[in-house]
Design an enzyme around this catalytic site. Structure first.
Site: not given
Ligand code: NAD
Ligand code: SER
Length: 308
Positions: A6, A8-9, A136
């Site tokens: 993941g 690119l997220g 989620y």
């Molecule tokens: P994001 O949605 O920005 O990035 C997730 C990435 O996963 C995307 O680039 C997507 O293309 C990729 N992806 C989706 N399905 C996939 C698959 N089957 N195989 C491979 N790649 C796949 O998410 P993020 O904000 O970077 O979050 C990363 C982690 O942190 C997650 O577990 C999320 O639950 C957790 N998290 C994020 C936040 C936040 O505010 N960003 C807060 C709490 C928890």
């Molecule tokens: N920032 C995330 C969301 O809003 C929390 O895990 O989904």
């Protein structure tokens, strides 16, 4: 070698840069379901729900540490529960199976979404019963349980943080509920106005991405025997309402925020207002560096520069 799923997220975009800087570009492999565009480094396309291809990528590259960021976030998860369960639970199971086979160390993030509406919403403790109402949140609780199982029964060193909403300027996030806080900055700089999808009094725990990345690296560097938790550390730095954020932005630029709550309001209403992170502070000496005003200065300076 280190693999980031993941990558690119929102988090991956910045974590990969930090890992490249810490360990060297040739030690980091970024992977994602999406195509990378102009990514600078080694990249492999990878769907974590496909066990065979995920296993092969790990085998072929001698992966020893995985930062597993591939997931479906809360807003998308509510719209597409099946996909959310498939990626967040089945995908994680694949990552854990391969970690066991290859004896890898893992970082698997959790979220404030593990908490449901029946826990204390202010200063939410580390140890409370987890009864989330969102799809989620339910997948994130399952994820914590799976990670603990692999730690306890298979000796897999898996660590994770219950991240608050993360705010960053290098990547405009999609699919999350806390995205409004990031969008507010982007739209303020680009258009001078923003229509916020939660009400002005919605107050959630948030964190600047620099603090979140530093916390991630610090947790992974902490001695195992100092940790009383593994995949589920509460982490906190700031909490503010949508209006307080809008006012903070308005103190720097001419900006108007209006409020039009949608389905994401119902998700936000079930989450904590603030988080008690004393275990992270005690066990691995976590301390945030950014408050709302320091974060706002960084966000505005960098977004202005990008928009010049
Ligand atoms: P994001 O949605 O920005 O990035 C997730 C990435 O996963 C995307 O680039 C997507 O293309 C990729 N992806 C989706 N399905 C996939 C698959 N089957 N195989 C491979 N790649 C796949 O998410 P993020 O904000 O970077 O979050 C990363 C982690 O942190 C997650 O577990 C999320 O639950 C957790 N998290 C994020 C936040 C936040 O505010 N960003 C807060 C709490 C928890
Ligand atoms: N920032 C995330 C969301 O809003 C929390 O895990 O989904």
């Amino acid at each position: 070698m280190i693999l980031v799923t993941g990558a690119l997220g929102q988090i991956g975009t910045e974590l990969v840069l930090a890992l490249q800087e810490k360990y060297g570009k040739d030690k980091i492999i970024a992977s994602d379901l999406k195509e990378p565009g102009n990514y600078n480094g080694e990249f492999v396309k990878c769907d974590v729900t496909d066990l065979n291809s995920y296993d092969k990528i790990n085998d072929e590259n001698g992966i020893k540490i995985v930062y597993h960021l591939a997931a479906i976030l809360s807003a998308t998860g509510e719209k597409n529960p099946e996909l959310c369960r498939k990626v967040n639970v089945n995908g994680l199971e694949n990552v854990l199976k391969v970690a066991k086979k290859c004896n890898q160390r893992l970082f698997c993030p959790s979220s404030i979404a593990v908490f449901g509406p029946d826990v204390p919403r202010e200063n939410t403790p580390q140890n409370v019963e987890l009864n989330p109402e969102t799809v989620y949140g339910i997948t994130k609780v399952k994820g914590e349980e799976l990670c603990d199982l692999y730690f306890n029964e298979h000796n897999i060193d898996v660590r994770g943080i219950r991240y608050p909403g993360l705010i960053s300027w290098k990547h405009r996030p999609t699919g999350g509920t806390t995205d409004y806080a990031v969008e507010m900055y982007f739209d303020a700089i680009e258009n001078g106005k923003y229509e916020c999808f939660v009400s002005e009094d919605t107050r959630l725990p948030m964190m600047f991405m620099d603090d979140a990345i530093r916390a991630t690296l610090e947790l992974m560097d902490a001695p195992l025997d100092s940790l009383n938790y593994h995949s589920n550390y509460n982490l906190s730095s700031m909490s503010f309402s949508a209006k307080e954020l809008a006012d903070e932005i308005s103190s720097h630029i001419d900006f108007e925020c209006t409020y039009q709550p949608d389905y994401r309001q119902d998700i936000a209403n079930t989450w904590p207002i603030s988080i008690n992170d004393e275990d992270a502070r005690n066990d691995w000496k976590w301390e945030p560096k950014f408050d709302i005003s320091k974060m706002t200065e960084e966000m505005i300076t960098n977004l202005r520069r990008l928009n010049e």
